[in-house]
Motif scaffolding. Structure first.
Motif, PDB file in Angstrom:
ATOM      1  N   ARG A  69       0.858  -1.183   0.000  1.00 60.04           N
ATOM      2  CA  ARG A  69       0.000   0.000   0.000  1.00 60.04           C
ATOM      3  C   ARG A  69       0.892   1.230   0.000  1.00 60.04           C
ATOM      4  O   ARG A  69       1.923   1.254   0.627  1.00 60.04           O
ATOM      5  CB  ARG A  69      -0.824   0.047   1.286  1.00 60.04           C
ATOM      6  CG  ARG A  69      -1.793  -1.068   1.440  1.00 60.04           C
ATOM      7  CD  ARG A  69      -2.432  -0.986   2.790  1.00 60.04           C
ATOM      8  NE  ARG A  69      -1.444  -0.865   3.856  1.00 60.04           N
ATOM      9  CZ  ARG A  69      -1.741  -0.636   5.122  1.00 60.04           C
ATOM     10  NH1 ARG A  69      -2.979  -0.459   5.473  1.00 60.04           N
ATOM     11  NH2 ARG A  69      -0.813  -0.562   6.038  1.00 60.04           N
TER      12      ARG A  69
ATOM     13  N   ARG B 137       0.271   5.501   0.084  1.00 63.16           N
ATOM     14  CA  ARG B 137      -0.544   6.685  -0.107  1.00 63.16           C
ATOM     15  C   ARG B 137       0.202   7.639  -1.025  1.00 63.16           C
ATOM     16  O   ARG B 137       1.416   7.739  -0.980  1.00 63.16           O
ATOM     17  CB  ARG B 137      -0.770   7.338   1.254  1.00 63.16           C
ATOM     18  CG  ARG B 137      -1.687   8.523   1.229  1.00 63.16           C
ATOM     19  CD  ARG B 137      -1.900   9.031   2.636  1.00 63.16           C
ATOM     20  NE  ARG B 137      -2.698   8.113   3.422  1.00 63.16           N
ATOM     21  CZ  ARG B 137      -2.242   7.425   4.458  1.00 63.16           C
ATOM     22  NH1 ARG B 137      -1.001   7.524   4.818  1.00 63.16           N
ATOM     23  NH2 ARG B 137      -3.017   6.626   5.139  1.00 63.16           N
TER      24      ARG B 137
ATOM     25  N   ARG C 206      -3.630  14.473  12.951  1.00 64.66           N
ATOM     26  CA  ARG C 206      -3.496  14.075  11.539  1.00 64.66           C
ATOM     27  C   ARG C 206      -2.184  14.598  10.957  1.00 64.66           C
ATOM     28  O   ARG C 206      -2.171  15.284   9.930  1.00 64.66           O
ATOM     29  CB  ARG C 206      -4.680  14.570  10.715  1.00 64.66           C
ATOM     30  CG  ARG C 206      -5.994  13.984  11.165  1.00 64.66           C
ATOM     31  CD  ARG C 206      -7.132  14.489  10.302  1.00 64.66           C
ATOM     32  NE  ARG C 206      -8.409  14.288  10.975  1.00 64.66           N
ATOM     33  CZ  ARG C 206      -9.511  14.993  10.730  1.00 64.66           C
ATOM     34  NH1 ARG C 206      -9.503  15.934   9.821  1.00 64.66           N
ATOM     35  NH2 ARG C 206     -10.620  14.746  11.382  1.00 64.66           N
TER      36      ARG C 206
ATOM     37  N   ARG D 166       0.327  -1.197  16.737  1.00 63.59           N
ATOM     38  CA  ARG D 166      -0.429  -2.423  16.465  1.00 63.59           C
ATOM     39  C   ARG D 166      -0.747  -3.192  17.750  1.00 63.59           C
ATOM     40  O   ARG D 166      -1.890  -3.566  17.988  1.00 63.59           O
ATOM     41  CB  ARG D 166       0.378  -3.339  15.537  1.00 63.59           C
ATOM     42  CG  ARG D 166       0.345  -2.932  14.093  1.00 63.59           C
ATOM     43  CD  ARG D 166       0.962  -4.052  13.237  1.00 63.59           C
ATOM     44  NE  ARG D 166       1.801  -3.470  12.205  1.00 63.59           N
ATOM     45  CZ  ARG D 166       3.124  -3.421  12.245  1.00 63.59           C
ATOM     46  NH1 ARG D 166       3.773  -3.927  13.256  1.00 63.59           N
ATOM     47  NH2 ARG D 166       3.803  -2.863  11.267  1.00 63.59           N
TER      48      ARG D 166
ATOM     49  N   LEU E 127      -3.967  -0.127  16.583  1.00 63.35           N
ATOM     50  CA  LEU E 127      -4.049   0.753  15.408  1.00 63.35           C
ATOM     51  C   LEU E 127      -3.124   0.253  14.318  1.00 63.35           C
ATOM     52  O   LEU E 127      -2.017  -0.209  14.599  1.00 63.35           O
ATOM     53  CB  LEU E 127      -3.584   2.178  15.782  1.00 63.35           C
ATOM     54  CG  LEU E 127      -4.478   3.030  16.655  1.00 63.35           C
ATOM     55  CD1 LEU E 127      -3.747   4.318  17.027  1.00 63.35           C
ATOM     56  CD2 LEU E 127      -5.764   3.354  15.908  1.00 63.35           C
ATOM     57  N   ASP E 128      -3.563   0.353  13.085  1.00 62.97           N
ATOM     58  CA  ASP E 128      -2.674   0.066  11.960  1.00 62.97           C
ATOM     59  C   ASP E 128      -1.985   1.381  11.609  1.00 62.97           C
ATOM     60  O   ASP E 128      -2.647   2.335  11.189  1.00 62.97           O
ATOM     61  CB  ASP E 128      -3.494  -0.448  10.771  1.00 62.97           C
ATOM     62  CG  ASP E 128      -2.603  -0.749   9.565  1.00 62.97           C
ATOM     63  OD1 ASP E 128      -1.419  -0.345   9.579  1.00 62.97           O
ATOM     64  OD2 ASP E 128      -3.108  -1.381   8.619  1.00 62.97           O
TER      65      ASP E 128
ATOM     66  N   GLY F 244      -0.400   2.255   9.171  1.00 64.04           N
ATOM     67  CA  GLY F 244      -0.640   2.619   7.774  1.00 64.04           C
ATOM     68  C   GLY F 244      -1.946   3.349   7.573  1.00 64.04           C
ATOM     69  O   GLY F 244      -2.154   4.002   6.552  1.00 64.04           O
ATOM     70  N   ASP F 245      -2.854   3.246   8.548  1.00 67.06           N
ATOM     71  CA  ASP F 245      -4.127   3.962   8.445  1.00 67.06           C
ATOM     72  C   ASP F 245      -4.028   5.389   8.977  1.00 67.06           C
ATOM     73  O   ASP F 245      -4.983   6.158   8.862  1.00 67.06           O
ATOM     74  CB  ASP F 245      -5.224   3.219   9.215  1.00 67.06           C
ATOM     75  CG  ASP F 245      -5.606   1.924   8.527  1.00 67.06           C
ATOM     76  OD1 ASP F 245      -5.333   1.811   7.307  1.00 67.06           O
ATOM     77  OD2 ASP F 245      -6.146   1.029   9.205  1.00 67.06           O
TER      78      ASP F 245
ATOM     79  N   THR G  16      -2.115   9.251   9.092  1.00 69.32           N
ATOM     80  CA  THR G  16      -1.987  10.188   7.964  1.00 69.32           C
ATOM     81  C   THR G  16      -0.544  10.527   7.613  1.00 69.32           C
ATOM     82  O   THR G  16      -0.298  11.449   6.838  1.00 69.32           O
ATOM     83  CB  THR G  16      -2.742  11.486   8.312  1.00 69.32           C
ATOM     84  OG1 THR G  16      -2.398  11.863   9.646  1.00 69.32           O
ATOM     85  CG2 THR G  16      -4.238  11.300   8.185  1.00 69.32           C
TER      86      THR G  16
ATOM     87  N   ASN H  73       2.780   3.027   5.424  1.00 72.67           N
ATOM     88  CA  ASN H  73       2.130   3.437   4.181  1.00 72.67           C
ATOM     89  C   ASN H  73       2.613   4.833   3.781  1.00 72.67           C
ATOM     90  O   ASN H  73       1.824   5.732   3.479  1.00 72.67           O
ATOM     91  CB  ASN H  73       0.607   3.431   4.379  1.00 72.67           C
ATOM     92  CG  ASN H  73      -0.126   3.497   3.062  1.00 72.67           C
ATOM     93  OD1 ASN H  73       0.449   3.248   2.015  1.00 72.67           O
ATOM     94  ND2 ASN H  73      -1.388   3.848   3.132  1.00 72.67           N
TER      95      ASN H  73
END
Lengths: 71, 456
Positions: free
Chosen positions: B2, B4, B194, B213, B218-219, B221-222, B224, B250
């Motif tokens: 992934r 962004r 963010r 994690r 929390l991931d 990669g999710d 910002t 990410n």
């Protein structure tokens, strides 16, 4: 490549700022709020010298620049 | 993987912090470096008893340096020389200082990884210069006014990301200092605000991802974060480590190299060519053969970096023997910068390479293997001991709880790759997940206990 005349204009303005900051330090004498802030300006002026003026000093004697930009 | 989309680096305006200097042809760049070196040498000779004595002992006057080739005649400065004079007058810097003590406005010290920390004095101008060097880095890596930058490091006597903080402000970024917060609080703050970018050592970047994690669910990669700048360790240019970080967050991960005594001298650009640019406008980097001291100019031949910070005046860095191993690239960078590339960045240290079982071993080679194997955790430890007259090398690793592969399979791959990349057989130890030390700053994963055993 940026035009050499533009760089020279930048450098002249930097010299004016430096001169003004030094004058502020002289005039400010016993006025710390003036002398210290003017001294900080000089530290930033040096960064402008590093980014523009030092390069100009090196190319000042460069014949190719002189022929491209006759004074 | 992934990833962004980051904002294109040259979406608005110049892709270069300094469009003149970063694209200068070599002839002019070297003329600039020589002029600056001569100016600095004169400055130090006139103002520092340490430098004057060093040069006089070598029979050298500043006017003797008439070309870049002559620079090799200027004596190198070793860290041990700096240690030997600090603590004396002008206290605590000693004779290295080139300005009156009252012009010193910032104290920093080295981390002491290789011994007694070295003190570093900086003036207002020097501190602006530190930030300026970082501006070249951050601009090249795509930082812009729209970034909200999180700095998760302890703001203390170590230079770490201090100058990066000021550089990010100078660029117009919004800077969030994550000083005394613990790792969980830092991650939550990144999520809350963010934040779009952060800077940390590779060890801590991976450690934060693991904490997100395992402790927060929390991931990373999710979140910002779109770009990460690393420093302090070579991991961001170790392909397997870079990949782990980029996949976890990410985000694009960029490397940079710097040191307290030197400054921020090198950076990876947005092209990510697997190499770093040397900032040749602010630094003169020369590579010398570790054994002979011969200057290496050809690409592809490794040697140690001898570096001069061309504009730092308070406590100058002139021909500093960094012990960092680098080599020149033969290729220019597609980004258009003419600053030369060093492939793989700092690939090791001259004083780091050690002989185990008669084989020369660079600890970074072990990292490359460990991080390249699926199912092996980010943390590891290498211990070298003596078993009678024989060296024994042990590698301790953790396996990821949801590895999806058995230990036998992982062990076999580890053993094979280690043999292939380092020419050594290891005793492998599988440790429970979470049991190996986690580091917030510079990791110390390589422990050579042979000398201690011998002393006992």
């Amino acid at each position: 490549m940026m035009d050499i005349e533009v760089l020279k204009s930048l450098d002249r303005e930097v010299a004016r700022i430096e001169s003004a900051a030094r004058r502020l330090i002289e005039l400010g004498d016993d006025f710390p709020a003036v002398t210290k802030n003017a001294s900080r300006i000089l530290a930033n002026v040096k960064m402008l010298r590093i980014n523009v003026g030092d390069y100009l000093a090196v190319v000042a004697d460069d014949p190719s620049e002189k022929s491209r930009n006759p004074e | 993987m992934r990833r962004r989309e980051c904002r294109p680096v040259n979406a608005a305006g110049s892709p270069y912090w300094n469009p003149i200097l970063e694209t200068l042809d070599r002839e002019r760049l070297e003329a600039l470096q020589l002029a600056k070196f001569q100016r600095l040498l004169n400055w130090a000779y006139e103002r520092s008893r340490f430098h004057r004595a060093l040069y006089q002992a070598a029979g050298l006057e500043p006017g003797d340096v008439k070309s870049l080739a002559d620079v090799a005649r200027v004596p190198r400065v070793e860290k041990s020389m700096m240690r030997s004079i600090q603590g004396k007058e002008p206290f605590p810097y000693g004779d290295l200082l080139c300005v009156p003590l009252e012009e010193v406005t910032a104290f920093r010290q080295t981390s002491g990884t290789t011994g007694q920390p070295v003190y570093q004095a900086d003036t207002w101008s020097d501190w602006e210069w530190w930030a300026e060097a970082w501006c070249y880095i951050l601009w090249a890596q795509g930082y812009r006014e729209t970034d909200r930058v999180f700095l998760p490091f302890g703001y203390n006597v170590f230079v770490a990301f201090w100058a990066a903080h000021y550089a990010a402000e100078k660029l117009g970024c919004e800077v969030v200092p994550g000083g005394v917060l613990d790792t969980e609080a830092r991650i939550l703050k990144i999520a809350e605000l963010r934040c779009t970018a952060m800077m940390a050592t590779p060890t801590y970047v991976l450690g934060m991802a693991e904490t997100a994690r395992t402790r927060l669910g929390l991931d990373p990669g999710d979140l910002t974060i779109r770009r990460i700048t690393c420093a302090g360790e070579p991991g961001a240019l170790v392909p397997a480590t870079k990949r782990r970080m980029e996949e976890a967050w990410n985000a694009h991960v960029y490397d940079h190299a710097g040191a307290t005594e030197i400054g921020a001298w090198s950076y990876e650009c947005a092209v990510q060519p697997g190499a770093m640019h040397v900032n040749e406008a602010l630094f003169l980097v020369q590579i010398e053969d570790v054994q002979t001291g011969e200057t290496i100019t050809e690409p592809g031949r490794q040697g140690k970096m001898i570096v001069t910070a061309l504009d730092r005046l308070g406590q100058p860095c002139i021909r500093f023997d960094s012990k960092d191993l680098i080599q020149w690239s033969a290729s220019p960078c597609p980004c258009g910068r003419t600053f030369r590339l060093i492939p793989g960045g700092v690939v090791g240290r001259a004083d780091d390479i050690t002989k185990v079982k008669g084989v020369l071993l660079a600890p970074s080679a072990i990292e490359e293997v460990v991080r390249s194997i699926d199912g092996v955790g980010d943390e590891y430890e290498v211990v070298v001991t003596k078993d009678g007259d024989l060296d024994r090398i042990t590698l301790k690793v953790e396996t990821v709880p949801e590895a999806g592969r058995g230990w036998d399979e992982i062990e076999a791959e580890l053993r094979h790759q280690l043999r292939l990349k380092t020419n050594l057989n290891y005793r492998l130890e599988r440790r429970p997940w979470g049991s190996l030390p986690r580091y917030a700053v510079k990791a110390r994963r390589f422990k050579d206990l042979r000398a201690k055993a011998g002393e006992g």
